[in-house]
Design a protein around this motif. Structure first.
Motif, short mmCIF file in Angstrom:
data_model
loop_
_atom_site.label_atom_id
_atom_site.label_comp_id
_atom_site.label_asym_id
_atom_site.label_seq_id
_atom_site.Cartn_x
_atom_site.Cartn_y
_atom_site.Cartn_z
N ARG A 143 41.34 28.60 33.70
CA ARG A 143 42.56 28.62 33.44
C ARG A 143 43.15 30.27 33.42
O ARG A 143 42.19 31.07 32.65
CB ARG A 143 43.15 27.91 32.24
N HIS A 144 44.30 30.52 33.85
CA HIS A 144 44.74 31.56 33.89
C HIS A 144 45.20 32.19 32.61
O HIS A 144 46.02 31.36 31.97
CB HIS A 144 45.68 31.95 34.66
N GLN A 145 44.56 32.97 31.67
CA GLN A 145 44.77 33.42 30.21
C GLN A 145 45.99 34.56 30.22
O GLN A 145 46.53 34.64 29.44
CB GLN A 145 43.33 34.00 29.79
N GLU A 146 45.66 35.64 31.23
CA GLU A 146 46.49 36.78 31.12
C GLU A 146 46.32 37.77 32.23
O GLU A 146 45.74 37.43 33.17
CB GLU A 146 46.50 37.62 29.90
N THR A 147 47.32 38.73 32.67
CA THR A 147 47.40 39.12 33.66
C THR A 147 47.66 40.87 33.18
O THR A 147 48.38 41.12 32.19
CB THR A 147 48.61 39.07 34.50
N ASN A 148 46.77 41.65 33.74
CA ASN A 148 46.85 43.19 33.34
C ASN A 148 46.72 43.92 34.48
O ASN A 148 46.45 43.50 35.58
CB ASN A 148 45.50 43.44 32.37
N VAL A 159 47.11 47.62 40.26
CA VAL A 159 47.57 46.11 40.82
C VAL A 159 47.39 45.27 39.71
O VAL A 159 46.75 45.47 38.63
CB VAL A 159 46.40 45.76 42.00
N ASN A 160 47.83 44.09 40.00
CA ASN A 160 47.60 42.98 38.83
C ASN A 160 46.41 42.28 38.78
O ASN A 160 45.87 41.83 39.97
CB ASN A 160 48.87 41.91 38.87
N ASP A 161 45.69 42.10 37.68
CA ASP A 161 44.42 41.53 37.64
C ASP A 161 44.32 40.49 36.54
O ASP A 161 44.95 40.61 35.48
CB ASP A 161 43.37 42.75 37.29
N MET A 162 44.14 39.39 37.11
CA MET A 162 44.48 38.20 36.29
C MET A 162 43.05 37.80 35.55
O MET A 162 42.00 37.74 36.39
CB MET A 162 45.06 37.07 37.27
N LEU A 163 43.12 37.47 34.42
CA LEU A 163 42.04 37.08 33.76
C LEU A 163 41.93 35.47 33.74
O LEU A 163 42.83 34.60 33.34
CB LEU A 163 42.02 37.34 32.07
N PHE A 164 40.76 34.96 34.18
CA PHE A 164 40.41 33.65 34.12
C PHE A 164 39.35 33.10 33.30
O PHE A 164 38.29 34.05 33.11
CB PHE A 164 40.23 32.98 35.56
N VAL A 165 39.65 32.04 32.54
CA VAL A 165 38.54 31.83 31.37
C VAL A 165 38.12 30.21 31.43
O VAL A 165 38.88 29.34 31.79
CB VAL A 165 39.02 32.22 30.10
N TRP A 166 37.01 30.19 31.01
CA TRP A 166 36.45 28.69 30.90
C TRP A 166 36.03 29.04 29.21
O TRP A 166 35.41 29.66 28.88
CB TRP A 166 35.12 28.47 31.58
N GLU A 167 36.72 28.12 28.35
CA GLU A 167 36.39 28.21 27.14
C GLU A 167 34.79 27.93 26.69
O GLU A 167 34.52 28.45 25.72
CB GLU A 167 37.34 27.21 26.14
#
Length: 181
Positions: A143-148, A159-167
């Motif tokens: 899931r997309h968590q945040e964008t930095n 550029v926008n870098d999206m953090l994707f996570v698996w809990e």
């Protein structure tokens, strides 16, 4: 396809695949001059360092066929107390995409995490313009968590870098891997 732990003999193949992957995926995101001229040296130097002086929590797996590298994954176990293991790189050659290699590499990292670390989470970063990678990770349960903002190599604009996570690693373990429509 064979999967194994990377070693120093894999330097050229990993660096070449990584440079080609960046050229193919990041054209228009990274500066053209960097992709056309400097990406090979930059990736070769980065991988020479990683393979010759690995961090204690580094794990690199390559996918090979007839001694040619078709994919690789590099992760740093329990890199974050919040998110767990950082998947820093996952690249599959254009010729081998769509054959399950990326999924298998993720499974092997999830298995390593499951056996080696108490924190079972995994995370990675995807550039906002790399929509194909975002869809791939989403289908596998991330899931997309945040964008930095991130400053790419080659002195381009941020550029926008999206953090994707698996809990946890559960969705990536072999008996749980499915693709969502």
């Amino acid at each position: 396809m064979q999967y194994r732990i990377a070693n120093m003999d894999d330097l050229e193949g990993i660096a070449q695949l990584h440079a080609e992957s960046w050229r193919n995926s990041y054209r228009g995101i990274f500066p053209d001059d960097f992709l056309d001229h400097d990406v090979w040296d930059e990736r070769h130097n980065a991988w020479a360092s990683r393979l010759s002086s690995p961090k204690k929590n580094q794990h690199i797996i390559v996918a090979t066929d007839n001694d040619e590298i078709y994919g690789f994954i590099c992760a740093f176990g329990h890199e974050s107390t919040q998110w767990g293991t950082f998947i820093d790189n996952l690249h599959v050659s254009n010729a081998a995409q769509g054959k399950g290699i990326g999924k298998q590499l993720l499974y092997l990292i999830a298995e390593w995490v499951d056996n080696a670390f108490e924190h079972k989470g995994l995370y990675l970063e995807v550039l906002e313009d790399n929509v194909g990678a975002q869809h791939f990770y989403h289908r596998l349960g991330a899931r997309h968590q945040e964008t930095n903002l991130w400053q790419p190599p080659g002195n381009g604009k941020k550029v926008n870098d999206m953090l994707f996570v698996w809990e946890n690693d559960h969705p990536l373990l072999p008996h749980n891997i499915t693709t969502k429509a």
